[in-house]
Design a protein around this motif. Structure first.
Motif, mmCIF file in Angstrom:
data_model
loop_
_atom_site.group_PDB
_atom_site.id
_atom_site.type_symbol
_atom_site.label_atom_id
_atom_site.label_comp_id
_atom_site.label_asym_id
_atom_site.label_seq_id
_atom_site.Cartn_x
_atom_site.Cartn_y
_atom_site.Cartn_z
ATOM 1 N N LEU A 221 -7.205 12.181 -3.697
ATOM 2 C CA LEU A 221 -5.837 12.147 -4.246
ATOM 3 C C LEU A 221 -4.810 11.921 -3.132
ATOM 4 C CD1 LEU A 221 -5.456 15.090 -6.820
ATOM 5 C CD2 LEU A 221 -4.884 12.669 -7.167
ATOM 6 N N LEU A 222 -4.974 12.649 -2.022
ATOM 7 C CA LEU A 222 -4.000 12.529 -0.941
ATOM 8 C C LEU A 222 -4.134 11.213 -0.179
ATOM 9 C CD1 LEU A 222 -3.411 15.579 -1.515
ATOM 10 C CD2 LEU A 222 -2.571 15.548 0.842
ATOM 11 N N LEU A 223 -5.396 10.787 0.016
ATOM 12 C CA LEU A 223 -5.577 9.510 0.730
ATOM 13 C C LEU A 223 -4.899 8.381 -0.025
ATOM 14 C CD1 LEU A 223 -9.150 9.310 2.265
ATOM 15 C CD2 LEU A 223 -7.026 10.169 3.251
ATOM 16 N N ASN A 224 -4.945 8.446 -1.347
ATOM 17 C CA ASN A 224 -4.270 7.403 -2.142
ATOM 18 C C ASN A 224 -2.805 7.301 -1.780
ATOM 19 O OD1 ASN A 224 -6.493 6.587 -3.508
ATOM 20 N ND2 ASN A 224 -6.082 7.765 -5.381
ATOM 21 N N ALA A 225 -2.198 8.449 -1.481
ATOM 22 C CA ALA A 225 -0.769 8.441 -1.158
ATOM 23 C C ALA A 225 -0.506 8.093 0.305
ATOM 24 C CB ALA A 225 -0.164 9.810 -1.481
ATOM 25 N N LEU A 226 -1.509 8.297 1.158
ATOM 26 C CA LEU A 226 -1.247 8.210 2.605
ATOM 27 C C LEU A 226 -1.679 6.915 3.277
ATOM 28 C CD1 LEU A 226 -2.246 11.806 3.770
ATOM 29 C CD2 LEU A 226 0.049 10.796 3.784
ATOM 30 N N CYS A 227 -2.730 6.284 2.759
ATOM 31 C CA CYS A 227 -3.284 5.140 3.492
ATOM 32 C C CYS A 227 -2.405 3.911 3.353
ATOM 33 C CB CYS A 227 -4.691 4.823 2.994
ATOM 34 S SG CYS A 227 -5.856 6.105 3.473
ATOM 35 N N GLY A 228 -2.295 3.172 4.445
ATOM 36 C CA GLY A 228 -1.548 1.913 4.391
ATOM 37 C C GLY A 228 -0.829 1.628 5.690
ATOM 38 N N GLY A 229 -0.335 0.419 5.783
ATOM 39 C CA GLY A 229 0.365 0.011 7.000
ATOM 40 C C GLY A 229 1.725 0.669 7.099
ATOM 41 N N ASP A 230 2.312 0.598 8.296
ATOM 42 C CA ASP A 230 3.617 1.212 8.537
ATOM 43 C C ASP A 230 4.352 0.349 9.558
ATOM 44 O OD1 ASP A 230 5.814 2.739 9.166
ATOM 45 O OD2 ASP A 230 4.694 4.564 9.607
ATOM 46 N N PRO A 231 5.531 -0.167 9.188
ATOM 47 C CA PRO A 231 6.263 -0.989 10.161
ATOM 48 C C PRO A 231 6.625 -0.213 11.431
ATOM 49 C CG PRO A 231 7.600 -0.536 8.196
ATOM 50 C CD PRO A 231 6.217 -0.073 7.898
ATOM 51 N N ASP A 233 4.382 1.767 13.028
ATOM 52 C CA ASP A 233 3.164 2.024 13.799
ATOM 53 C C ASP A 233 2.339 0.742 13.823
ATOM 54 O OD1 ASP A 233 0.735 2.721 14.867
ATOM 55 O OD2 ASP A 233 0.259 4.279 13.393
ATOM 56 N N SER A 234 2.289 0.111 15.009
ATOM 57 C CA SER A 234 1.580 -1.173 15.137
ATOM 58 C C SER A 234 0.074 -1.012 15.007
ATOM 59 C CB SER A 234 1.868 -1.813 16.496
ATOM 60 O OG SER A 234 3.156 -1.518 16.935
ATOM 61 N N THR A 235 -0.437 0.219 15.078
ATOM 62 C CA THR A 235 -1.885 0.394 14.971
ATOM 63 C C THR A 235 -2.287 0.827 13.554
ATOM 64 O OG1 THR A 235 -1.801 2.719 15.686
ATOM 65 C CG2 THR A 235 -2.075 1.053 17.404
ATOM 66 N N ALA A 236 -1.296 1.029 12.676
ATOM 67 C CA ALA A 236 -1.629 1.371 11.287
ATOM 68 C C ALA A 236 -2.025 0.091 10.560
ATOM 69 C CB ALA A 236 -0.438 2.026 10.597
ATOM 70 N N LEU A 237 -3.146 0.156 9.857
ATOM 71 C CA LEU A 237 -3.699 -1.064 9.275
ATOM 72 C C LEU A 237 -3.163 -1.292 7.878
ATOM 73 C CD1 LEU A 237 -7.196 -0.150 10.577
ATOM 74 C CD2 LEU A 237 -5.838 -2.088 11.396
ATOM 75 N N ASP A 238 -2.712 -2.515 7.649
ATOM 76 C CA ASP A 238 -2.128 -2.864 6.365
ATOM 77 C C ASP A 238 -3.203 -3.555 5.532
ATOM 78 O OD1 ASP A 238 -0.304 -3.107 4.413
ATOM 79 O OD2 ASP A 238 0.860 -4.701 5.364
ATOM 80 N N ARG A 239 -3.920 -2.765 4.755
ATOM 81 C CA ARG A 239 -4.971 -3.334 3.903
ATOM 82 C C ARG A 239 -4.570 -3.196 2.441
ATOM 83 N NH1 ARG A 239 -10.209 -3.422 6.130
ATOM 84 N NH2 ARG A 239 -11.076 -2.787 4.136
ATOM 85 N N THR A 240 -5.246 -3.926 1.601
ATOM 86 C CA THR A 240 -4.932 -3.801 0.173
ATOM 87 C C THR A 240 -5.183 -2.363 -0.265
ATOM 88 O OG1 THR A 240 -6.931 -5.131 0.136
ATOM 89 C CG2 THR A 240 -5.072 -5.926 -1.179
ATOM 90 N N ALA A 241 -4.285 -1.856 -1.079
ATOM 91 C CA ALA A 241 -4.379 -0.470 -1.529
ATOM 92 C C ALA A 241 -5.716 -0.258 -2.249
ATOM 93 C CB ALA A 241 -3.221 -0.152 -2.456
ATOM 94 N N GLU A 242 -6.265 0.939 -2.067
ATOM 95 C CA GLU A 242 -7.568 1.257 -2.624
ATOM 96 C C GLU A 242 -7.411 2.540 -3.426
ATOM 97 O OE1 GLU A 242 -11.734 1.957 -0.460
ATOM 98 O OE2 GLU A 242 -10.336 0.819 0.752
ATOM 99 N N ASP A 243 -8.105 2.668 -4.547
ATOM 100 C CA ASP A 243 -8.101 3.942 -5.259
ATOM 101 C C ASP A 243 -9.335 4.720 -4.830
ATOM 102 O OD1 ASP A 243 -8.134 6.111 -6.880
ATOM 103 O OD2 ASP A 243 -8.035 5.000 -8.779
ATOM 104 N N PHE A 244 -9.103 5.725 -3.978
ATOM 105 C CA PHE A 244 -10.235 6.450 -3.409
ATOM 106 C C PHE A 244 -10.927 7.337 -4.437
ATOM 107 C CE2 PHE A 244 -7.553 5.327 0.166
ATOM 108 C CZ PHE A 244 -8.489 4.757 1.020
ATOM 109 N N GLY A 245 -10.260 7.538 -5.570
ATOM 110 C CA GLY A 245 -10.873 8.369 -6.606
ATOM 111 C C GLY A 245 -11.737 7.570 -7.567
ATOM 112 N N ALA A 246 -11.612 6.248 -7.537
ATOM 113 C CA ALA A 246 -12.250 5.414 -8.558
ATOM 114 C C ALA A 246 -13.773 5.504 -8.537
ATOM 115 C CB ALA A 246 -11.806 3.964 -8.397
ATOM 116 N N ARG A 247 -14.350 5.663 -7.336
ATOM 117 C CA ARG A 247 -15.814 5.626 -7.222
ATOM 118 C C ARG A 247 -16.438 7.006 -7.087
ATOM 119 N NH1 ARG A 247 -17.407 1.693 -2.413
ATOM 120 N NH2 ARG A 247 -19.288 2.954 -2.530
ATOM 121 N N LEU A 248 -15.638 8.053 -7.272
ATOM 122 C CA LEU A 248 -16.124 9.402 -6.975
ATOM 123 C C LEU A 248 -17.423 9.755 -7.690
ATOM 124 C CD1 LEU A 248 -12.987 11.731 -6.898
ATOM 125 C CD2 LEU A 248 -14.488 11.102 -5.009
ATOM 126 N N GLU A 249 -17.498 9.355 -8.953
ATOM 127 C CA GLU A 249 -18.619 9.798 -9.781
ATOM 128 C C GLU A 249 -19.856 8.916 -9.637
ATOM 129 O OE1 GLU A 249 -18.129 12.551 -11.492
ATOM 130 O OE2 GLU A 249 -15.931 12.697 -11.323
#
Lengths: 480, 474
Positions: A221-231, A233-249
Motif C-alpha cells: 500500500l505504501l510503496l504504491n504511494a512512494l515509488c517514482g521519479g522526483d525532479p 533527486d537525479s537518482t530517483a528512477l522514473d518508471r511506469t507506475a506499478e500496483d504492488f498489491g496487484a500480484r499479492l495473491e
C-alpha cells in the motif's frame, strides 16, 4: 481491532465509517505517550499537527474523496526532513527543516497522519539505535535488548503498535535488521525506487527509503504511494507506475528460491530457515542452490564505501549555517573542530575519520577504488545467481536481538551482524525482511532478495508466506 | 647564462549565462545577499543536486567551437575541503571524466603569427559563495554558490605574457559571440589562474612552477605573468631556486606576492558524486547542437577579407562583437561594405561610446547607416557633413536623405559655384596668396579651411582643392 489492526484493516474500517481518523490518531497518540517513556521509540511528537491532519482526513472520508491511505497514522524516521529533524544527533538537536522530504510530502498528500518522528542511530550509523544522541530505543520483546538499527525507533514503534506503519531508511540493513529483531515486516526497495530528496544522506549510493509495517500487504500500500521519479533527486528512477498489491495473491508455483552455499548458519537459525523454506516449498516453490562467492568481501567494501561517502556527506555540518555551533570559537578552524567534535557522537566521528582516510591521497586506490571493484563483482554474483533463482532466501541477522551495551565498544562485532543485509545495498537490490520465528523468546527474520525492480514478486512471496504463518501476528507483551 | 624562456599554462573560468544555477533552481545572477540561494545552494541536509541541462548545452556549444572532443560520457566528482563559503564542504566538479577533451584556440602571437593554443580539457563545475570580511566578523553571501562555471585548462604551450593575454581576449570574444557567457571580467565572469615556470629554451626539465590566482583583466594577465617571469629570471640568474607556490597579483603594486601558505598540500579526496548519475550525451544531442552553431568568428573574419575586402583589423574588430558583425552585414547590404566597416568601427562606435549605449540601444538602424554611406560614395555629401548627419540621425531618428534635404547639406560640387567661392576667398586673403606664390604651400590648408567655413562644410573637397591650386597658379 483499532489497537492491532493492519493498515489494510484500518483503511477498510475508515472507508466503512466504523472508525474515524481522529479516533485512530487519538488511540495511537495515547499509545505513544504511554509507551515512549518505556521504549524511547520517538524523538518528537506533534499532537496538534496530527489532529489537524486527522480532521482534514475525516472531512475527505465524509465526502467520499478519500484514497486508500487517507486518515491512517504513520511515524517517520527522524532522518526525513519535516519540522524538527534531528537525525538522532546533537548536531541537529534544534534543527527545524524549512522543507519536507519527498517521502513525507507524498504520504501527507495521500492523507496520512504524521504522529511524530522516530528514534534512530545517529545519522543512521549503527545497528542498535544505541548511537542516538537521545538515548537508545529498546526492544519491546525484551527491554534489555536493542531493537536493532538504525531504524530501531520505527521498528520498535510498529512492533508495540504505537503506529501501524513507519518509514525507515536502509544503507546496509537499517530497515531489515531492526524489522527482524522487533518482529515486523521491513522492505528496502531497489536503489532509486523512492526519492532520497529530504532524507538526510549517510552514504548516498547505498541509502534507500523504505517501510516498516505489520505485513507485506501494508508495505505494498505504501510503496504504491512512494515509488517514482522526483525532479529533486537525479537518482530517483522514473518508471511506469506499478500496483504492488496487484500480484499479492498469485500462487508461488514454480518459484525458484535460491539458497546461498556461503551462508552457513548455526542452529537454531539453520532450522528456522529450513522451516521458512519449507513453507515456500509447500506453496509450490522449489529450492535451488546458488553461490555468492564475494560475500566475504562485502563487509569490508561496505565499510570503505559507506564511510567515504559519509565523510563527505557530513562535511556540511560545520557550525556555519545551521546545526550545533560551539561557544566562542577562537577562529574558523576552532569553530569547525569544536562544533563537529561536540555535535557528532563517537560512532559518527569514527566513520568520518575512516572515510576521510580511505579517500586520502596514497590510500584512495588501495581502499576506495578497490572497494568499488568488489562492489561490481558482488553485483555480478547476484546477476549470475538470478539466472538460476527468482529470489534468494537468507536470514536477516545471524541471531536475535542482543543485549544493550554489549557491542557498543566492539564496532567490528557490530558491523559483522550486518553480513546478510550489506551485500544487497552494494548491489542496489530490493529485499524484504519478515518475521520467521523466535529464538530465546525474541523474533528472528527471514530475508528475501530479488533482482532489481522485483518488489512486487518479493511482496507476493512474503504475503503468501504470511497467509501460511502467523509469526507476523505475534505481539510483544505489554510492559509492566 | 642563456636567455631564459617562460612556459605558461592557463586555467580559465568562464561563468555560464544560464537562468538558474548549475544544480538548483535559484536565479543565476547577483542580488541582495543570499536572496538567490536555494536550499541546495545553502547545503541544507537532505537536499540533492539536479544538473542544469542549459549549462550542459552551453558547454557543448563552446566545445564544438573550440574543436574539442565532446565526451559521450562524463562524470561529476566531489572536491572536498572546508571553507565557510563552501556550503556542502565539497565542490561539485568533474575530475577523471570531464565533458570536453582537447580543442584549441587560434591566436595571433606577439610576432603577429598564428599560434594554436592547445587545450587539455574543459569541465563543468559549481562556484563557491563569497566571504565578506568585516573587522569583528565575516559575512557569507551564497548568491554565487552553485553558479555554473566552465574551467578550461590549456596545455603549457604559451611562452609570452602577451600571448596569454591574447588567448584570454580571443576566448572572451568567442564566449560572448556564442552567447555562452557575458564574460564581464570586472564581475569575475571570465578569470584565469596562470601557471608559469622558467627555464632555458629547449631545456628538458622545466623550472619550478608558480601559480598566480584570479586574474580578471587582460592587462593583469599580461602584467602579472611579465612580473612573475622577471622574478623567476632574477632568482635563477642569481643561482637561486624558485619556490613552488600559489601567488596573488596585487594590481595596485603591480607585483605578485605569496598567498597565505598552507602547512600542507591540499588533499581534495576526489570521488565520483553519488548524487549525480554520469552525464551521457547522445550523438543525436551533440549533432542537434552542432546544427545550431553560428558561423564561427575565424571563418567570418576570413569571409570579410575575401567577400568585402576589409582590412584584417576592421574584420577582427567587427567579428569580435557578434551584434556588431551582424549590424555591419545589414549595413553592407545597402552601402559600400568597406566604407560601412570604416564608419561602423569609427564614427558609429565613437557615437555609442559617447552616449554610453550598447548596440542594442543604437538609434540608427543598420540600413540607414548603409544609406548614409551610399550618399557619401555618390558624392552627395562629404565625409565631414556625413558626421554631422550621423549625429542628427541619432538625435532625431530621421534618415540621412531627409536630414540632408531639410538642412540643405548637399555637397557643393557645381564647378561654377565653387569657382566663385574660391575667388571670393582669395580676394579676402591677399597676404596668404602672396605667401603661396613665394613658395609657402602650407597656406593651402588655411585657404581650404576658409572655403569650407564659407560653404558650411559642403564644398566637395577634391574639386575645391583642384580649383584652388588652379586659381593660385593662374
Amino acid at each position: 481491532m483499532i489497537g492491532s489492526g493492519t493498515l489494510a484493516e484500518l483503511s477498510a474500517a475508515l472507508q466503512h465509517g466504523e472508525t474515524s481518523s481522529r479516533a485512530l490518531t487519538e488511540h495511537c497518540l495515547a499509545r505513544c505517550r504511554q509507551l515512549n517513556p518505556v521504549y524511547n521509540c520517538l524523538i518528537s511528537m506533534d499532537e496538534t499537527a496530527a489532529y489537524a491532519q486527522a480532521e482534514r482526513a475525516d472531512r475527505l472520508l465524509q465526502v467520499g474523496q478519500a484514497g486508500p491511505l487517507t486518515g491512517l497514522p504513520i511515524l517517520h524516521k527522524d532522518i526525513f526532513c519535516s519540522g524538527r529533524t534531528t537525525c538522532g544527533s546533537r548536531m541537529l538537536e534544534h534543527f527545524v527543516a524549512p522543507y519536507e522530504a519527498t517521502v513525507v510530502r507524498l504520504l501527507t498528500a495521500a492523507g496520512m497522519v504524521t504522529l511524530g518522528k522516530t528514534n534512530m542511530d545517529e545519522f543512521a550509523m549503527g545497528s542498535s539505535t544505541e548511537t542516538s544522541y537521545f538515548g537508545p530505543a529498546l526492544n519491546p520483546w525484551n527491554s534489555g535488548c536493542v531493537p536493532g538499527g538504525s531504524s530501531g525507533g520505527s521498528a520498535a514503534a510498529v512492533a508495540c503498535r504505537m503506529a501501524p506503519v513507519a518509514t525507515g531508511s536502509d544503507t546496509g540493513g537499517s530497515i531489515r535488521q531492526p524489522a527482524a529483531l522487533c518482529g515486523v515486516t521491513g522492505i528496502k526497495p531497489t536503489y532509486g525506487r523512492i526519492s532520497r530528496h529530504g532524507m538526510i544522506a549517510f552514504a548516498s549510493s547505498l541509502d534507500q527509503a523504505g517501510i516498516l509495517s505489520l505485513d507485506a500487504r501494508d508495505a505494498a500500500l505504501l510503496l504504491n504511494a512512494l515509488c517514482g521519479g522526483d525532479p529533486q533527486d537525479s537518482t530517483a528512477l522514473d518508471r511506469t507506475a506499478e500496483d504492488f498489491g496487484a500480484r499479492l495473491e498469485a500462487p508461488l508455483a514454480g518459484l525458484r528460491i535460491g539458497v546461498p552455499a556461503e551462508y552457513g548458519m548455526d542452529e537454531p537459525m539453520a532450522a528456522l530457515m529450513e522451516d521458512a523454506l519449507q513453507v515456500f516449498v509447500e506453496q509450490g516453490a522449489r529450492r535451488v542452490d546458488i553461490c555468492l562467492p564475494q560475500t566475504a568481501l562485502a563487509l569490508a567494501a561496505y565499510q570503505v564505501i559507506s564511510s567515504a561517502e559519509c565523510s563527505s556527506n557530513l562535511a556540511r555540518f560545520d557550525g556555519v549555517r545551521y546545526g550545533h555551533r560551539c561557544n566562542n570559537p577562537a577562529d574558523i578552524d576552532s569553530l569547525y573542530r569544536r562544533s563537529r567534535s561536540e555535535g557528532f557522537g563517537r560512532e559518527t566521528r569514527r566513520r568520518i575519520m575512516l572515510g576521510t582516510f580511505v579517500l586520502s591521497a596514497g590510500y584512495h586506490d588501495a581502499f576506495y577504488v578497490r572497494a568499488q571493484k568488489v562492489r561490481a563483482r558482488i553485483l555480478q554474483d547476484y546477476t549470475v545467481a538470478f539466472a538460476a533463482a527468482d529470489l534468494i532466501l537468507t536470514p536477516v541477522t545471524p541471531g536475535p536481538a542482543f543485549a544493550l551495551g554489549t557491542r557498543l565498544d566492539d564496532p567490528v562485532a557490530m558491523y559483522l551482524s550486518d553480513i546478510y543485509t550489506v551485500p544487497v545495498n552494494l548491489a542496489g537490490l530490493p529485499a524484504i525482511a519478515a518475521p520467521a520465528g523466535f529464538m530465546n523468546g525474541l523474533p528472528i527474520g527471514l530475508q528475501l532478495i530479488g533482482p532489481h525492480f522485483s518488489e512486487a514478486l518479493l511482496l507476493n512471496a512474503v504475503h503468501r508466506y504470511q497467509l501460511a504463518t502467523d509469526w507476523h501476528r505475534q505481539m510483544p507483551p505489554e510492559p509492566d | 647564462m642563456a636567455v631564459l624562456q617562460a612556459t605558461i599554462g592557463l586555467e580559465i573560468h568562464v561563468q555560464l549565462t544560464t537562468r538558474s544555477k548549475l544544480f538548483s533552481t535559484a536565479a543565476n545572477h547577483p542580488d541582495a545577499p543570499n536572496r538567490n540561494a536555494a536550499y541546495v545552494d545553502q547545503g541544507l541536509p537532505g537536499t540533492l543536486p539536479v544538473l542544469n541541462q542549459e549549462a550542459v548545452r552551453l558547454a557543448v556549444r563552446l566545445g564544438l567551437a573550440l574543436g574539442a572532443r565532446v565526451c559521450r560520457r562524463s562524470e561529476f566528482a566531489r572536491k572536498n575541503y572546508f571553507y565557510p563559503d563552501l556550503p556542502k564542504g565539497y565542490q561539485i566538479s568533474q575530475y577523471d571524466h570531464p565533458v570536453l577533451q582537447g580543442g584549441a584556440l587560434c591566436i595571433r602571437d606577439v610576432q603577429g603569427q598564428a599560434l594554436q593554443v592547445t587545450l587539455e580539457r574543459t569541465h563543468l563545475e559549481e562556484d563557491a559563495g563569497k566571504s565578506v570580511h568585516h573587522q569583528a566578523y565575516s559575512a557569507i553571501d551564497l548568491n554565487r554558490a552553485g553558479t555554473p562555471l566552465l574551467e578550461i585548462v590549456t596545455e603549457p604551450c604559451l611562452h609570452h605574457a602577451a600571448d596569454a593575454a591574447a588567448c584570454m581576449r580571443k576566448l572572451h570574444a568567442l564566449v560572448r559571440y556564442l552567447e555562452v557567457s557575458t564574460a564581464n571580467m570586472e564581475q569575475g565572469e571570465l578569470r584565469c589562474d596562470a601557471n608559469i615556470s622558467v627555464a632555458a629554451p629547449g631545456a628538458t626539465r622545466l623550472g619550478a612552477r608558480t601559480e598566480i590566482k584570479n586574474l580578471n583583466s587582460f592587462r593583469f594577465v599580461e602584467r602579472a605573468i611579465e612580473y612573475e617571469f622577471h622574478r623567476h629570471t632574477e632568482i635563477l640568474e642569481a643561482g637561486g631556486t624558485v619556490t613552488r607556490e600559489t601567488r596573488l597579483y596585487d594590481s595596485g603594486q603591480q607585483q605578485t606576492r605569496p598567498m597565505r601558505s598552507k602547512e600542507t598540500e591540499a588533499d581534495y579526496r576526489y570521488f565520483p558524486d553519488p548524487d549525480l548519475p554520469p552525464l551521457i550525451l547522445s550523438a543525436e544531442y551533440i549533432a542537434a547542437i552542432q546544427s545550431t552553431m553560428p558561423e564561427l568568428p575565424d571563418a567570418r573574419c576570413s569571409r570579410y577579407l575575401e567577400q568585402y575586402g576589409l582590412t584584417p583589423g576592421e574584420a577582427e574588430t567587427l567579428v569580435a562583437d557578434r551584434p556588431l558583425a551582424e549590424y555591419f552585414e545589414a549595413a553592407a547590404a545597402v552601402g559600400d561594405a568597406r566604407t560601412c566597416a570604416h564608419w561602423i568601427t569609427g564614427a558609429l562606435t565613437a557615437l555609442l561610446k559617447r552616449h554610453t549605449a550598447t548596440l542594442d540601444e543604437c538609434r540608427i538602424a543598420p540600413g540607414k547607416l548603409g544609406a548614409l554611406v551610399a550618399l557619401i560614395r555618390r558624392g552627395v555629401i562629404s565625409g565631414k557633413v556625413a558626421r554631422q548627419v550621423l549625429e542628427t540621425m541619432w538625435d532625431s531618428g530621421a534618415d540621412a536623405e531627409t536630414i540632408i534635404a531639410r538642412e540643405g547639406l548637399t555637397q557643393l560640387s557645381d564647378v561654377q559655384e565653387l569657382e566663385t567661392l574660391v575667388a571670393q576667398v582669395l580676394q579676402e586673403c591677399p597676404e596668404q596668396v602672396e605667401q603661396y606664390r613665394q613658395g609657402r604651400t602650407q597656406v593651402l590648408a588655411f585657404l581650404m579651411g576658409r572655403i569650407m567655413q564659407r560653404s558650411r562644410g559642403q564644398a566637395n573637397p577634391a574639386r575645391t582643392s583642384a580649383l584652388l591650386k588652379q586659381q593660385l597658379s593662374a
